[in-house]
Design a protein around this motif. Structure first.
Motif, PDB file in Angstrom:
ATOM      1  N   ARG A  96      -1.339  -5.082 -12.669  1.00 57.48           N
ATOM      2  CA  ARG A  96      -0.869  -4.488 -11.329  1.00 57.48           C
ATOM      3  C   ARG A  96      -2.672  -3.218 -11.516  1.00 57.48           C
ATOM      4  O   ARG A  96      -2.660  -2.291 -12.432  1.00 57.48           O
ATOM      5  CB  ARG A  96       0.276  -4.203 -11.848  1.00 57.48           C
ATOM      6  N   LEU A  97      -3.059  -3.750 -10.265  1.00 60.89           N
ATOM      7  CA  LEU A  97      -3.971  -2.418 -10.103  1.00 60.89           C
ATOM      8  C   LEU A  97      -3.623  -1.525  -8.654  1.00 60.89           C
ATOM      9  O   LEU A  97      -3.561  -2.167  -8.136  1.00 60.89           O
ATOM     10  CB  LEU A  97      -5.278  -2.915 -10.081  1.00 60.89           C
ATOM     11  N   VAL A  98      -4.136  -0.098  -9.352  1.00 66.42           N
ATOM     12  CA  VAL A  98      -3.403   0.398  -7.842  1.00 66.42           C
ATOM     13  C   VAL A  98      -5.284   0.889  -8.307  1.00 66.42           C
ATOM     14  O   VAL A  98      -5.868   1.940  -8.579  1.00 66.42           O
ATOM     15  CB  VAL A  98      -2.788   2.236  -8.265  1.00 66.42           C
ATOM     16  N   HIS A  99      -5.860   1.225  -7.152  1.00 65.59           N
ATOM     17  CA  HIS A  99      -6.917   1.798  -6.775  1.00 65.59           C
ATOM     18  C   HIS A  99      -7.288   3.223  -5.715  1.00 65.59           C
ATOM     19  O   HIS A  99      -6.464   3.107  -5.148  1.00 65.59           O
ATOM     20  CB  HIS A  99      -8.312   0.510  -6.144  1.00 65.59           C
ATOM     21  N   ALA A 144      -2.451  -2.499  -4.821  1.00 69.22           N
ATOM     22  CA  ALA A 144      -2.636  -1.170  -4.303  1.00 69.22           C
ATOM     23  C   ALA A 144      -4.219  -0.749  -3.550  1.00 69.22           C
ATOM     24  O   ALA A 144      -4.854  -0.186  -5.425  1.00 69.22           O
ATOM     25  CB  ALA A 144      -1.560   0.125  -4.539  1.00 69.22           C
ATOM     26  N   LEU A 145      -4.234  -0.171  -2.941  1.00 69.16           N
ATOM     27  CA  LEU A 145      -5.729   0.814  -2.552  1.00 69.16           C
ATOM     28  C   LEU A 145      -5.106   1.876  -1.369  1.00 69.16           C
ATOM     29  O   LEU A 145      -4.450   1.892  -0.266  1.00 69.16           O
ATOM     30  CB  LEU A 145      -6.313   0.082  -2.024  1.00 69.16           C
ATOM     31  N   VAL A 194       0.807   7.771  -6.683  1.00 68.13           N
ATOM     32  CA  VAL A 194      -0.199   6.269  -7.706  1.00 68.13           C
ATOM     33  C   VAL A 194       0.374   5.326  -8.332  1.00 68.13           C
ATOM     34  O   VAL A 194       0.568   4.053  -8.844  1.00 68.13           O
ATOM     35  CB  VAL A 194      -1.778   7.150  -7.935  1.00 68.13           C
ATOM     36  N   LEU A 195       1.760   6.769  -9.610  1.00 69.90           N
ATOM     37  CA  LEU A 195       2.605   5.813 -10.421  1.00 69.90           C
ATOM     38  C   LEU A 195       3.131   5.053  -9.764  1.00 69.90           C
ATOM     39  O   LEU A 195       3.955   4.239 -10.512  1.00 69.90           O
ATOM     40  CB  LEU A 195       3.044   7.565 -11.039  1.00 69.90           C
ATOM     41  N   GLU A 196       3.630   5.915  -8.095  1.00 66.86           N
ATOM     42  CA  GLU A 196       4.644   5.775  -7.479  1.00 66.86           C
ATOM     43  C   GLU A 196       4.966   3.734  -7.181  1.00 66.86           C
ATOM     44  O   GLU A 196       5.478   2.734  -7.232  1.00 66.86           O
ATOM     45  CB  GLU A 196       5.752   5.778  -6.387  1.00 66.86           C
ATOM     46  N   LEU A 197       2.742   3.711  -7.114  1.00 66.45           N
ATOM     47  CA  LEU A 197       3.023   2.553  -6.743  1.00 66.45           C
ATOM     48  C   LEU A 197       2.638   1.728  -7.312  1.00 66.45           C
ATOM     49  O   LEU A 197       2.843   0.190  -7.494  1.00 66.45           O
ATOM     50  CB  LEU A 197       1.634   2.796  -5.476  1.00 66.45           C
ATOM     51  N   ALA A 199       4.382   1.167 -10.284  1.00 63.51           N
ATOM     52  CA  ALA A 199       5.365   0.393 -10.259  1.00 63.51           C
ATOM     53  C   ALA A 199       6.121  -0.297  -9.482  1.00 63.51           C
ATOM     54  O   ALA A 199       6.890  -1.169  -9.793  1.00 63.51           O
ATOM     55  CB  ALA A 199       6.573   1.944 -10.635  1.00 63.51           C
ATOM     56  N   GLY A 200       5.663  -0.536  -9.157  1.00 67.42           N
ATOM     57  CA  GLY A 200       6.212  -1.521  -7.232  1.00 67.42           C
ATOM     58  C   GLY A 200       5.322  -2.509  -6.682  1.00 67.42           C
ATOM     59  O   GLY A 200       4.020  -2.868  -7.877  1.00 67.42           O
ATOM     60  N   ASP A 201       5.481  -3.127  -6.082  1.00 68.91           N
ATOM     61  CA  ASP A 201       4.900  -4.019  -4.852  1.00 68.91           C
ATOM     62  C   ASP A 201       4.098  -4.220  -4.167  1.00 68.91           C
ATOM     63  O   ASP A 201       4.034  -4.952  -3.290  1.00 68.91           O
ATOM     64  CB  ASP A 201       5.122  -5.178  -5.216  1.00 68.91           C
ATOM     65  N   TYR A 202       3.382  -2.954  -3.605  1.00 73.54           N
ATOM     66  CA  TYR A 202       2.854  -2.519  -2.544  1.00 73.54           C
ATOM     67  C   TYR A 202       1.530  -3.352  -2.569  1.00 73.54           C
ATOM     68  O   TYR A 202       0.782  -2.723  -3.106  1.00 73.54           O
ATOM     69  CB  TYR A 202       2.592  -0.864  -2.241  1.00 73.54           C
TER      70      TYR A 202
END
Length: 277
Positions: A96-99, A144-145, A194-197, A199-202
């Motif tokens: 899972r990537l959060v940028h 998620a960006l 950021v950490l909430e995202l 853990a999710g799938d947005y």
């Protein structure tokens, strides 16, 4: 959750590491020059410009989540090309990537920017951030960006707070913009979001910023009061007076973030409450 924070030795990256460790995650983080000071983190050296090195590290660690906080103001290869390397490596291992992106992708206007508004950068850093978003969207469409604004905190570890304090020094010739409007966000709030995202799938862009539009001078005045200093010591100037070509008003619409996130995005006056005096 196993988390790899790319750029963990930076201001935002360090806060993401701290919150992730506190939440019980196994946290790994990268640095380019020196490890950060967050206990409980496994530190790894990494130059994101090196595609092979990025791929080998992510393959070896195989994190469940990758958070990319890296961005250097005057380095396209780090900010844009490096983001593509990180996104591609995360996609290869199914992470899972959060940028983390920036409001610098926008060119400035009086109306708030929504997530659907395409980038219109007017200077090099904004262009590099926009290019990074494009790379991430192509190779990791489920990522998620996070578009954020000026990142602040209660003390001088925040670059903008440090600049305001320098401007308060006797004899300082620093000037704070009177016509550059942003929506500052607290480093702790942003890290939590950021950490909430993570853990999710947005998927896609999400504006994560504070609720209060302020000029740089107004922010400086808040910093001065929070640190027990006289706001009258600050001096303002327009972008034109300083010969700078930067977007003036860039306000992020955070309606969607308020619906998607449980994290509360606080105003600067509240974020600065814990400032040392």
């Amino acid at each position: 959750m196993t988390v790899l924070v790319v750029g963990g030795s930076g201001y935002l990256g360090g806060e993401v590491c701290r919150l992730a460790v506190a939440a019980g995650s196994a946290v790994m983080a990268t640095h380019q020059r020196a490890p950060g000071d967050v206990p409980g983190v496994r530190w790894e050296p990494l130059d994101v410009r090196d595609r092979g090195a990025v791929g080998r590290l992510v393959e070896a660690l195989r994190p469940r989540t990758v958070v990319n906080t890296v961005g250097v103001y005057a380095d396209w290869a780090v900010t844009a090309t490096g983001a593509g390397h990180v996104a591609a490596a995360a996609a290869r291992v199914g992470a899972r990537l959060v940028h983390v992106s920036s409001d610098a992708v926008h060119g400035g206007r009086t109306e708030p920017y929504r997530e659907e508004d395409e980038p219109t950068p007017v200077y090099a850093y904004g262009a590099s951030k926009a290019a990074a978003e494009t790379a991430v969207r192509v190779v990791a469409p489920e990522a998620a960006l996070v578009r954020c604004s000026v990142i602040i905190g209660p003390d001088a570890r925040a670059r903008q707070v440090a600049f305001c304090l320098d401007a308060l020094a006797p004899g300082s010739e620093l000037r704070l913009f009177t016509d550059e409007v942003r929506t500052p966000v607290g480093v702790g709030d942003l890290a939590a979001a950021v950490l909430e995202l993570a853990a999710g799938d947005y998927a896609g862009v999400l504006n994560v910023s504070g609720p209060e539009p302020l000029t740089r001078l107004q922010l400086g005045q808040l910093v001065a009061r929070a640190h027990g200093r006289d706001p009258a010591a600050l001096h303002g100037a327009t972008l034109a007076e300083l010969g700078l070509h930067r977007p003036a008003t860039v306000v992020l619409d955070t309606t969607r973030a308020r619906d998607v996130l449980k994290t509360r995005l606080r105003p600067p006056s509240e974020i600065l409450t814990d400032a040392p005096r």
